[in-house]
Scaffold this motif. Structure first.
Motif, PDB file in Angstrom:
ATOM      1  N   ILE A  12       1.841   2.140  -0.041  1.00  0.00           N
ATOM      2  CA  ILE A  12       2.930   2.962  -0.568  1.00  0.00           C
ATOM      3  C   ILE A  12       2.323   4.020  -1.494  1.00  0.00           C
ATOM      4  O   ILE A  12       1.204   3.855  -1.986  1.00  0.00           O
ATOM      5  CB  ILE A  12       4.016   2.136  -1.317  1.00  0.00           C
ATOM      6  N   VAL A  13       3.046   5.105  -1.677  1.00  0.00           N
ATOM      7  CA  VAL A  13       2.601   6.164  -2.589  1.00  0.00           C
ATOM      8  C   VAL A  13       3.657   6.331  -3.670  1.00  0.00           C
ATOM      9  O   VAL A  13       4.850   6.454  -3.377  1.00  0.00           O
ATOM     10  CB  VAL A  13       2.388   7.505  -1.834  1.00  0.00           C
ATOM     11  N   VAL A  14       3.211   6.287  -4.931  1.00  0.00           N
ATOM     12  CA  VAL A  14       4.112   6.469  -6.077  1.00  0.00           C
ATOM     13  C   VAL A  14       3.518   7.566  -6.948  1.00  0.00           C
ATOM     14  O   VAL A  14       2.430   7.409  -7.500  1.00  0.00           O
ATOM     15  CB  VAL A  14       4.257   5.162  -6.888  1.00  0.00           C
ATOM     16  N   LYS A  15       4.221   8.691  -7.039  1.00  0.00           N
ATOM     17  CA  LYS A  15       3.761   9.847  -7.828  1.00  0.00           C
ATOM     18  C   LYS A  15       2.294  10.177  -7.544  1.00  0.00           C
ATOM     19  O   LYS A  15       1.461  10.283  -8.435  1.00  0.00           O
ATOM     20  CB  LYS A  15       3.983   9.606  -9.323  1.00  0.00           C
ATOM     21  N   LYS A  16       1.989  10.286  -6.269  1.00  0.00           N
ATOM     22  CA  LYS A  16       0.661  10.652  -5.753  1.00  0.00           C
ATOM     23  C   LYS A  16      -0.410   9.568  -5.900  1.00  0.00           C
ATOM     24  O   LYS A  16      -1.540   9.750  -5.466  1.00  0.00           O
ATOM     25  CB  LYS A  16       0.170  11.966  -6.361  1.00  0.00           C
ATOM     26  N   SER A  17      -0.093   8.438  -6.546  1.00  0.00           N
ATOM     27  CA  SER A  17      -1.031   7.305  -6.565  1.00  0.00           C
ATOM     28  C   SER A  17      -0.823   6.495  -5.291  1.00  0.00           C
ATOM     29  O   SER A  17       0.314   6.191  -4.923  1.00  0.00           O
ATOM     30  CB  SER A  17      -0.778   6.400  -7.775  1.00  0.00           C
ATOM     31  N   ARG A  18      -1.943   6.171  -4.616  1.00  0.00           N
ATOM     32  CA  ARG A  18      -1.867   5.332  -3.407  1.00  0.00           C
ATOM     33  C   ARG A  18      -2.041   3.875  -3.808  1.00  0.00           C
ATOM     34  O   ARG A  18      -2.970   3.530  -4.544  1.00  0.00           O
ATOM     35  CB  ARG A  18      -2.978   5.700  -2.420  1.00  0.00           C
ATOM     36  N   PHE A  19      -1.167   3.018  -3.306  1.00  0.00           N
ATOM     37  CA  PHE A  19      -1.254   1.579  -3.535  1.00  0.00           C
ATOM     38  C   PHE A  19      -1.406   0.898  -2.173  1.00  0.00           C
ATOM     39  O   PHE A  19      -0.464   0.883  -1.379  1.00  0.00           O
ATOM     40  CB  PHE A  19       0.004   1.062  -4.248  1.00  0.00           C
ATOM     41  N   ILE A  20      -2.608   0.370  -1.904  1.00  0.00           N
ATOM     42  CA  ILE A  20      -2.881  -0.304  -0.629  1.00  0.00           C
ATOM     43  C   ILE A  20      -2.770  -1.810  -0.874  1.00  0.00           C
ATOM     44  O   ILE A  20      -3.584  -2.391  -1.598  1.00  0.00           O
ATOM     45  CB  ILE A  20      -4.293   0.032  -0.106  1.00  0.00           C
ATOM     46  N   ALA A  21      -1.740  -2.429  -0.298  1.00  0.00           N
ATOM     47  CA  ALA A  21      -1.516  -3.865  -0.486  1.00  0.00           C
ATOM     48  C   ALA A  21      -1.990  -4.624   0.743  1.00  0.00           C
ATOM     49  O   ALA A  21      -1.692  -4.238   1.875  1.00  0.00           O
ATOM     50  CB  ALA A  21      -0.036  -4.124  -0.734  1.00  0.00           C
ATOM     51  N   GLU A  22      -2.754  -5.694   0.507  1.00  0.00           N
ATOM     52  CA  GLU A  22      -3.278  -6.506   1.600  1.00  0.00           C
ATOM     53  C   GLU A  22      -3.060  -7.987   1.294  1.00  0.00           C
ATOM     54  O   GLU A  22      -3.144  -8.405   0.134  1.00  0.00           O
ATOM     55  CB  GLU A  22      -4.769  -6.229   1.800  1.00  0.00           C
ATOM     56  N   ALA A  23      -2.774  -8.756   2.347  1.00  0.00           N
ATOM     57  CA  ALA A  23      -2.604 -10.205   2.222  1.00  0.00           C
ATOM     58  C   ALA A  23      -3.641 -10.889   3.096  1.00  0.00           C
ATOM     59  O   ALA A  23      -3.855 -10.484   4.244  1.00  0.00           O
ATOM     60  CB  ALA A  23      -1.200 -10.606   2.652  1.00  0.00           C
TER      61      ALA A  23
END
Length: 197
Positions: A12-23
């Protein structure tokens, strides 16, 4: 309680920060830590690699790290959501690439929490059922008959070595092990010894 079957990943992208979530499926604290080490190497250009994990039938082992984010804004929300998910033997990592805009503590909690929820929504799971590892050796003449009977059991992770005889190993539901043992004894006239590992 459920367990994770395979790796899942989303971003997901929040205010241009990328958050890569992995399980990732993990079965011990050491396995979780090894996976985290690999990810930190893989994402060495990332700003943060936050993680949380839960392991054990009763979620008795858990851990988390904010990895440099303000205390309680990253690892804790991920761990809390993970604990409430009903899934065990799982590691969640959220890798952040900073986009230039500070999110504040509330924004961070929401971004990491949303990342965790997003990857959990993609996770394939199954009910946690106690399994036993087994191995046995059989003659080639009995191999096809035994393999045909595997369909009557919940057997997974099968490995076979074809040498002078056939070595077979795998995992089976704990509740089925006695019935499986009796079957092998009957097919082989008592010659096959089932070894539980």
């Amino acid at each position: 309680m459920k367990v994770l079957l395979e790796k899942a990943k989303t971003e997901i992208v929040v205010k241009k920060s990328r958050f890569i979530a992995e399980a990732f499926p993990v079965h011990s604290q050491n396995e979780a830590r090894d996976q985290i080490k690999k990810l930190k190497e893989l994402y060495k250009d990332a700003t943060h690699v936050v993680h949380a994990f839960v392991v054990g039938n009763a979620v008795e082992i858990c851990g988390m790290s904010d990895d440099g984010e303000p205390s309680g804004t990253a690892g804790r929300p991920v761990l809390d959501i993970l604990k409430g998910s009903g899934i065990t033997n799982i590691l969640i990592t959220v890798t952040r690439y900073f986009g230039g805009t500070l999110l504040g503590t509330g924004g961070l909690v929401k971004a990491y929490g949303d990342s965790c929820k997003a990857v959990l929504s993609l996770c394939k799971t199954e009910e946690l059922i106690s399994k036993i590892k087994f191995c046995f050796v059989t003659e080639y003449s009995l191999y096809e008959t035994i393999k045909h009977n595997f369909n009557d059991f919940h057997i997974s992770n099968i490995q076979e070595n074809f040498l002078s005889s056939v070595e077979i190993s795998g995992e089976i539901y704990e509740e089925e092990i006695e019935r499986f043992k009796v079957l092998l004894q009957n097919i082989s006239s008592g010659k096959i010894e089932l070894i539980c590992i």
